[in-house]
Design a protein around this motif. Structure first.
Motif, PDB file in Angstrom:
ATOM      1  N   SER A  28      64.195  49.810  31.798  1.00 23.96           N
ATOM      2  CA  SER A  28      63.768  50.667  32.572  1.00 23.96           C
ATOM      3  C   SER A  28      63.047  50.196  34.238  1.00 23.96           C
ATOM      4  CB  SER A  28      62.587  51.477  32.247  1.00 23.96           C
ATOM      5  OG  SER A  28      61.550  50.756  31.743  1.00 23.96           O
ATOM      6  N   ARG A  29      63.385  48.936  34.321  1.00 21.82           N
ATOM      7  CA  ARG A  29      62.926  48.376  35.343  1.00 21.82           C
ATOM      8  C   ARG A  29      63.911  48.104  36.758  1.00 21.82           C
ATOM      9  NH1 ARG A  29      60.755  43.360  35.219  1.00 21.82           N
ATOM     10  NH2 ARG A  29      61.496  43.006  33.067  1.00 21.82           N
ATOM     11  N   TYR A  30      65.136  48.277  36.215  1.00 19.42           N
ATOM     12  CA  TYR A  30      66.194  48.058  37.092  1.00 19.42           C
ATOM     13  C   TYR A  30      67.401  49.236  37.204  1.00 19.42           C
ATOM     14  CZ  TYR A  30      64.953  43.256  35.769  1.00 19.42           C
ATOM     15  OH  TYR A  30      64.229  42.024  35.523  1.00 19.42           O
ATOM     16  N   PHE A  31      67.896  49.323  38.374  1.00 13.06           N
ATOM     17  CA  PHE A  31      68.639  50.275  38.867  1.00 13.06           C
ATOM     18  C   PHE A  31      69.956  49.795  39.675  1.00 13.06           C
ATOM     19  CE2 PHE A  31      64.139  51.627  38.700  1.00 13.06           C
ATOM     20  CZ  PHE A  31      64.391  52.855  37.884  1.00 13.06           C
ATOM     21  N   VAL A  32      70.897  50.491  39.771  1.00 11.68           N
ATOM     22  CA  VAL A  32      72.206  50.243  40.700  1.00 11.68           C
ATOM     23  C   VAL A  32      72.177  51.288  41.905  1.00 11.68           C
ATOM     24  CG1 VAL A  32      74.657  49.860  40.775  1.00 11.68           C
ATOM     25  CG2 VAL A  32      73.437  49.150  38.797  1.00 11.68           C
ATOM     26  N   VAL A  33      72.197  50.607  43.018  1.00 17.87           N
ATOM     27  CA  VAL A  33      71.970  51.500  44.336  1.00 17.87           C
ATOM     28  C   VAL A  33      73.192  51.281  45.057  1.00 17.87           C
ATOM     29  CG1 VAL A  33      70.477  51.935  46.348  1.00 17.87           C
ATOM     30  CG2 VAL A  33      69.493  51.371  44.256  1.00 17.87           C
ATOM     31  N   ARG A  34      73.782  52.512  45.663  1.00 18.86           N
ATOM     32  CA  ARG A  34      74.928  52.431  46.497  1.00 18.86           C
ATOM     33  C   ARG A  34      74.453  52.220  48.202  1.00 18.86           C
ATOM     34  NH1 ARG A  34      78.395  57.518  46.366  1.00 18.86           N
ATOM     35  NH2 ARG A  34      76.666  58.210  47.651  1.00 18.86           N
ATOM     36  N   ILE A  35      74.625  51.198  48.619  1.00 20.92           N
ATOM     37  CA  ILE A  35      74.000  51.119  50.093  1.00 20.92           C
ATOM     38  C   ILE A  35      75.370  51.404  51.011  1.00 20.92           C
ATOM     39  CG2 ILE A  35      72.482  49.484  49.453  1.00 20.92           C
ATOM     40  CD1 ILE A  35      74.203  47.265  50.259  1.00 20.92           C
ATOM     41  N   GLU A  36      74.877  51.835  52.278  1.00 24.62           N
ATOM     42  CA  GLU A  36      75.784  52.166  53.122  1.00 24.62           C
ATOM     43  C   GLU A  36      75.426  51.219  54.680  1.00 24.62           C
ATOM     44  OE1 GLU A  36      76.472  56.170  54.002  1.00 24.62           O
ATOM     45  OE2 GLU A  36      77.086  56.472  51.814  1.00 24.62           O
ATOM     46  N   ASP A  37      76.336  50.949  55.684  1.00 28.73           N
ATOM     47  CA  ASP A  37      75.928  50.308  56.809  1.00 28.73           C
ATOM     48  C   ASP A  37      75.956  51.289  57.943  1.00 28.73           C
ATOM     49  OD1 ASP A  37      78.736  50.717  56.889  1.00 28.73           O
ATOM     50  OD2 ASP A  37      78.962  48.558  57.158  1.00 28.73           O
ATOM     51  N   GLY A  38      76.501  52.539  57.697  1.00 30.73           N
ATOM     52  CA  GLY A  38      76.326  53.462  58.810  1.00 30.73           C
ATOM     53  C   GLY A  38      77.849  53.378  59.573  1.00 30.73           C
ATOM     54  N   GLY A  55      72.280  45.765  42.823  1.00 30.62           N
ATOM     55  CA  GLY A  55      71.295  45.811  41.552  1.00 30.62           C
ATOM     56  C   GLY A  55      69.852  45.701  42.124  1.00 30.62           C
ATOM     57  N   ILE A  56      68.878  46.434  41.975  1.00 29.92           N
ATOM     58  CA  ILE A  56      67.488  46.133  42.368  1.00 29.92           C
ATOM     59  C   ILE A  56      66.670  46.255  41.013  1.00 29.92           C
ATOM     60  CG2 ILE A  56      67.885  47.078  44.731  1.00 29.92           C
ATOM     61  CD1 ILE A  56      66.298  49.492  43.682  1.00 29.92           C
ATOM     62  N   GLY A  57      65.521  45.464  41.133  1.00 32.03           N
ATOM     63  CA  GLY A  57      64.605  45.206  40.001  1.00 32.03           C
ATOM     64  C   GLY A  57      63.221  45.251  40.464  1.00 32.03           C
ATOM     65  N   PHE A  58      62.307  45.852  39.785  1.00 31.64           N
ATOM     66  CA  PHE A  58      60.784  45.569  39.831  1.00 31.64           C
ATOM     67  C   PHE A  58      60.262  44.778  38.935  1.00 31.64           C
ATOM     68  CE2 PHE A  58      62.304  49.802  41.620  1.00 31.64           C
ATOM     69  CZ  PHE A  58      61.888  49.869  42.634  1.00 31.64           C
ATOM     70  N   VAL A  59      59.170  43.782  39.467  1.00 30.88           N
ATOM     71  CA  VAL A  59      58.337  43.011  38.387  1.00 30.88           C
ATOM     72  C   VAL A  59      57.641  43.943  37.599  1.00 30.88           C
ATOM     73  CG1 VAL A  59      56.776  41.049  38.238  1.00 30.88           C
ATOM     74  CG2 VAL A  59      58.613  41.392  39.994  1.00 30.88           C
ATOM     75  N   ASP A  60      56.934  44.930  38.123  1.00 26.05           N
ATOM     76  CA  ASP A  60      56.093  45.844  37.323  1.00 26.05           C
ATOM     77  C   ASP A  60      56.738  47.020  37.064  1.00 26.05           C
ATOM     78  OD1 ASP A  60      53.903  47.039  36.515  1.00 26.05           O
ATOM     79  OD2 ASP A  60      52.704  47.370  38.200  1.00 26.05           O
ATOM     80  N   ARG A  61      56.553  47.416  35.792  1.00 27.56           N
ATOM     81  CA  ARG A  61      57.324  48.455  35.127  1.00 27.56           C
ATOM     82  C   ARG A  61      56.781  49.930  35.700  1.00 27.56           C
ATOM     83  NH1 ARG A  61      60.322  48.447  30.712  1.00 27.56           N
ATOM     84  NH2 ARG A  61      59.440  46.430  30.156  1.00 27.56           N
ATOM     85  N   GLY A  62      55.337  49.711  36.112  1.00 27.31           N
ATOM     86  CA  GLY A  62      54.846  51.180  36.893  1.00 27.31           C
ATOM     87  C   GLY A  62      55.490  51.056  38.201  1.00 27.31           C
ATOM     88  N   ALA A  86      58.666  50.660  38.812  1.00 24.36           N
ATOM     89  CA  ALA A  86      59.921  51.355  38.636  1.00 24.36           C
ATOM     90  C   ALA A  86      59.651  52.861  38.201  1.00 24.36           C
ATOM     91  CB  ALA A  86      60.556  50.499  37.549  1.00 24.36           C
ATOM     92  N   PHE A  87      58.480  53.173  37.588  1.00 26.06           N
ATOM     93  CA  PHE A  87      58.311  54.486  37.213  1.00 26.06           C
ATOM     94  C   PHE A  87      58.035  55.373  38.349  1.00 26.06           C
ATOM     95  CE2 PHE A  87      55.073  57.761  36.425  1.00 26.06           C
ATOM     96  CZ  PHE A  87      55.794  58.599  35.309  1.00 26.06           C
ATOM     97  N   ASP A  88      57.238  54.732  39.465  1.00 27.23           N
ATOM     98  CA  ASP A  88      56.788  55.442  40.568  1.00 27.23           C
ATOM     99  C   ASP A  88      58.118  55.863  41.261  1.00 27.23           C
ATOM    100  OD1 ASP A  88      54.362  55.703  39.715  1.00 27.23           O
ATOM    101  OD2 ASP A  88      53.921  53.632  40.990  1.00 27.23           O
ATOM    102  N   PHE A  89      59.015  54.777  41.440  1.00 26.19           N
ATOM    103  CA  PHE A  89      60.467  54.829  42.247  1.00 26.19           C
ATOM    104  C   PHE A  89      61.106  55.872  41.571  1.00 26.19           C
ATOM    105  CE2 PHE A  89      64.884  53.837  42.130  1.00 26.19           C
ATOM    106  CZ  PHE A  89      65.050  53.858  43.559  1.00 26.19           C
ATOM    107  N   ASN A  90      61.154  56.272  40.541  1.00 23.37           N
ATOM    108  CA  ASN A  90      62.212  57.265  39.631  1.00 23.37           C
ATOM    109  C   ASN A  90      61.312  58.603  40.115  1.00 23.37           C
ATOM    110  OD1 ASN A  90      64.031  58.302  38.258  1.00 23.37           O
ATOM    111  ND2 ASN A  90      63.137  57.769  36.239  1.00 23.37           N
TER     112      ASN A  90
END
Length: 265
Positions: A88-98, A106-113, A115-119
């Motif tokens: 639950s701490r990792y996500f896949v994000v689609r980035i664009e350069d404009g 892939g992005i990941g958070f050290v704290d599980r909280g 990741a919850f706030d991001f969601n």
């Protein structure tokens, strides 16, 4: 639109890690265990902003704030942001350069909280977008919305409890109760000029001349007047018996003779 002219900040997280992810071979989803979690490609700050109905995930340098990558999100959940299947701490994000070029990281958070706030920040934004779209539709077609029917259905009744309401005494249309009479007797009016109470004369003393006595008030009778018995006209015999009461030297009780019309108490 006017709301497109400014940008609001939805969430800020001071530490996030970026990973290179292998291409997804099947449709079973992404797994963070397949990434090199101990060797992140980049670390910095994450900031989520909103401009109109579109949210933006921005990866910035912690010190300078320089933009590293940006991922516009127009729908959540969707292809722009996906959760992994094993954490639950990792996500896949689609980035664009404009310029139209896109890449998945892939992005990941050290704290599980974090990741919850991001969601939750993304969920709240698109919940607000959905409400705004519904309000706009209702404003354009007000007759198509659900109508509130407050009328009674056939046979429907209501019950009102007014137990705490008391009628005021003497209100309009309410006859006032009269005190019940006691045996049909009514009180007599006071005698004329009888404002001052009449005291009972001591034994042996006469209140008035001419052989008549004034009515007396008996203690404990409620100030009711009691008529004295009428005395008989004085005769020679009775005059001798009474004598001159002002010159009497005996006790008052010795001057009282039976048959003179005095009432003894």
């Amino acid at each position: 639109m006017e709301e497109d002219t400014y940008e609001s900040v939805l969430c800020v997280k001071p530490e996030v890690h970026v990973y290179r992810i292998p291409p997804r071979a099947t449709n079973r989803g992404y797994r963070a265990s397949e990434w090199q979690l101990d060797q992140p490609s980049w670390s910095g700050r994450l900031r989520i902003t909103a401009k109109g109905q579109v949210a933006y995930i921005k990866l910035e340098d912690k010190t300078s704030g320089e933009l590293f990558a940006q991922a516009p999100v127009d729908q959540f959940p969707g292809s722009a942001v996906e959760s992994v299947t094993d954490s639950s701490r990792y996500f896949v994000v689609r980035i664009e350069d404009g310029t139209g070029r896109r890449a998945f990281i892939g992005i990941g958070f050290v704290d599980r909280g974090d990741a919850f706030d991001f969601n939750v920040a993304l969920q709240d934004h698109f919940k607000w977008v959905k409400q705004q779209c519904e309000f706009a539709k209702q404003a354009q077609n007000p007759d198509e919305g659900p109508k509130l029917d407050l009328g009674f259905k056939e046979g429907q009744t209501i019950k009102i409890n007014i137990a705490n309401i008391k009628k005021k005494e003497g209100a309009a249309g309410t006859p006032r109760a009269r005190p019940a009479s006691t045996g049909g007797l009514s009180l007599l009016p006071p005698p004329p000029g009888g404002k001052a109470s009449t005291l009972i004369p001591p034994s042996g003393e006469q209140l008035s001349t001419g052989g008549s006595l004034q009515p007396a008030v008996v203690p404990g009778s409620g100030n009711a007047a009691v008529s004295w018995p009428q005395s008989k006209p004085a005769t020679a015999a009775t005059a001798d018996v009474w004598g001159d009461f002002t010159k009497s030297t005996g006790p008052p009780s010795s001057q009282t003779q039976p048959g003179t019309g005095w009432v003894q108490f």
